[in-house]
Design a protein around this motif. Structure first.
Motif, mmCIF file in Angstrom:
data_model
loop_
_atom_site.group_PDB
_atom_site.id
_atom_site.type_symbol
_atom_site.label_atom_id
_atom_site.label_comp_id
_atom_site.label_asym_id
_atom_site.label_seq_id
_atom_site.Cartn_x
_atom_site.Cartn_y
_atom_site.Cartn_z
ATOM 1 N N GLU A 1 -15.264 -2.270 -7.011
ATOM 2 C CA GLU A 1 -14.002 -3.007 -6.886
ATOM 3 C C GLU A 1 -13.052 -2.304 -5.914
ATOM 4 O OE1 GLU A 1 -12.072 -6.267 -7.381
ATOM 5 O OE2 GLU A 1 -13.317 -5.975 -9.154
ATOM 6 N N GLU A 2 -12.945 -0.984 -6.016
ATOM 7 C CA GLU A 2 -12.042 -0.239 -5.143
ATOM 8 C C GLU A 2 -12.513 -0.290 -3.696
ATOM 9 O OE1 GLU A 2 -8.925 1.775 -3.678
ATOM 10 O OE2 GLU A 2 -9.143 0.871 -5.662
ATOM 11 N N ALA A 3 -13.829 -0.151 -3.458
ATOM 12 C CA ALA A 3 -14.361 -0.219 -2.098
ATOM 13 C C ALA A 3 -14.163 -1.615 -1.512
ATOM 14 C CB ALA A 3 -15.843 0.149 -2.096
ATOM 15 N N VAL B 1 -8.336 -4.494 2.949
ATOM 16 C CA VAL B 1 -7.152 -3.922 3.597
ATOM 17 C C VAL B 1 -7.485 -3.469 5.010
ATOM 18 C CG1 VAL B 1 -5.492 -2.020 3.515
ATOM 19 C CG2 VAL B 1 -6.055 -3.269 1.432
ATOM 20 N N SER B 2 -8.674 -2.871 5.195
ATOM 21 C CA SER B 2 -9.096 -2.424 6.516
ATOM 22 C C SER B 2 -9.225 -3.593 7.486
ATOM 23 C CB SER B 2 -10.432 -1.685 6.411
ATOM 24 O OG SER B 2 -10.923 -1.335 7.689
ATOM 25 N N LEU B 3 -9.783 -4.703 7.019
ATOM 26 C CA LEU B 3 -9.920 -5.882 7.875
ATOM 27 C C LEU B 3 -8.555 -6.470 8.225
ATOM 28 C CD1 LEU B 3 -13.019 -7.590 6.254
ATOM 29 C CD2 LEU B 3 -12.880 -6.670 8.574
ATOM 30 N N ASP C 1 -6.100 -5.573 -8.456
ATOM 31 C CA ASP C 1 -7.192 -4.618 -8.650
ATOM 32 C C ASP C 1 -8.511 -5.288 -8.994
ATOM 33 O OD1 ASP C 1 -5.787 -2.220 -8.194
ATOM 34 O OD2 ASP C 1 -4.902 -2.324 -10.197
ATOM 35 N N ASP C 2 -8.469 -6.450 -9.615
ATOM 36 C CA ASP C 2 -9.678 -7.044 -10.186
ATOM 37 C C ASP C 2 -10.058 -8.351 -9.502
ATOM 38 O OD1 ASP C 2 -7.443 -8.310 -11.097
ATOM 39 O OD2 ASP C 2 -8.161 -8.607 -13.148
ATOM 40 N N LEU C 3 -10.172 -8.321 -8.181
ATOM 41 C CA LEU C 3 -10.502 -9.542 -7.437
ATOM 42 C C LEU C 3 -11.848 -10.111 -7.871
ATOM 43 C CD1 LEU C 3 -9.352 -8.506 -3.855
ATOM 44 C CD2 LEU C 3 -8.254 -10.159 -5.370
ATOM 45 N N ARG C 4 -12.782 -9.232 -8.224
ATOM 46 C CA ARG C 4 -14.102 -9.701 -8.651
ATOM 47 C C ARG C 4 -14.135 -9.991 -10.144
ATOM 48 N NH1 ARG C 4 -18.231 -6.015 -5.114
ATOM 49 N NH2 ARG C 4 -18.288 -7.415 -3.324
#
Length: 302
Positions: free
Chosen positions: A90-92, A98-100, A125-128
């Motif tokens: 989840e964090e990755a 954010v990087s994109l 935090d919990d998009l998935r």
């Protein structure tokens, strides 16, 4: 997805010490994010907590939809998978998003992918785990995002926004019964998006007709599916010729830009007919020919 994003954004704000109370409370905010937290507090003080949370939730809805569009069409770096990627934690997964956003902010307008704004603090935090990511992959047919597919939707971003506003639309419109709509509620009451065929019909019978009437040698009319050219109906020719640079299109209720998209395609054909390559014509069309206005700032971002 809308409800889950809104709840996730509120939880993330609370973790930074920002909530509906007027005075910020202590929260876990690393030093490198203090400036964004201060900006968030300033926005809440200026616009109110609920409005800021709603705007942040919409911003992430918009960004995730745009990234899904890029993913399906192979626009992400090196065919990078994002929403479909199952191996990331989840964090990755959040870090990649954010990087994109940072990678694309330079060439997408305004705050579409703003790397430094406070909304980056509010990415849930919990998009998935919440199902938000899955709703963009399995909740919407992939061909709607695929710009090369027969079933693609040129205005898919507009249709998603109409869906996003559906609850607000019902809340605003149902109790009206002839009452005046407040300025703030106009977008929710009036944002109904135009089908692609209607946009093509109107564009071809305005821009296309204007060009055909002033360029008798043009073969363009044969490629315009919706152009009305019945005998005796608006088929006059004029002695005044036109060149591509004469053509500009203004949509005063631009919405998600479906009319400008169809106008772009038509203008591209006109330039190609004049011997200009699509690559050379494209940037000039966007810069010099297409203009749009709308009272809804959110929809302009589409």
């Amino acid at each position: 997805a809308k409800k889950m994003l809104r709840e996730g954004v509120v939880r993330k704000a609370a973790s930074c010490g920002v909530c509906s109370r007027s005075v910020p409370v202590e929260g876990d905010c690393p030093d490198e994010k203090i400036a964004r937290r201060d900006a968030l507090i300033g926005a809440v003080e200026k616009y109110g907590f609920d409005r800021v949370m709603e705007e942040a939730a919409f911003t992430w809805f918009l960004r995730l939809a745009a990234l899904r569009l890029m993913e399906v069409n192979g626009f992400l770096p090196s065919e990078l998978s994002l929403l479909e990627e199952k191996s990331l934690t989840e964090e990755a997964f959040r870090r990649r998003i954010v990087s994109l956003c940072g990678a694309y902010e330079e060439w997408l307008p305004g705050d579409y992918f703003g790397r430094e704004d406070y909304t980056l603090l509010l990415l849930p935090d919990d998009l998935r785990g919440s199902g938000v990511a899955d709703s963009f992959v399995n909740g919407i047919p992939e061909e709607w995002f695929d710009l090369s597919a027969e079933g693609s939707r040129l205005g898919v971003m507009g249709w998603l926004y109409q869906y996003y506003l559906s609850d607000e639309h019902t809340t605003v419109v149902n109790p009206l019964h002839g009452k005046k709509v407040s300025r703030e509620d106009i977008p929710a009451a009036t944002q109904i998006f135009t089908p692609e065929w209607v946009a093509k019909f109107l564009t071809e019978n305005t821009v296309g007709r204007y060009w055909a009437e002033r360029n008798s040698a043009s073969a363009l009319t044969g490629s315009l599916e919706y152009l009305v050219m019945r005998e005796g109906m608006f088929t006059r020719r004029t002695e005044v010729s036109a060149v591509p640079r004469d053509l500009t299109v203004l949509d005063p209720c631009v919405g998600s830009g479906i009319f400008l998209i169809t106008a772009f395609d038509l203008l591209l054909k006109i330039y190609e007919e004049q011997g200009v390559s699509p690559r050379d014509a494209a940037a000039g069309i966007v810069r010099d020919h297409l203009f749009g206005l709308d009272i809804d700032r959110r929809v302009v971002r589409l």
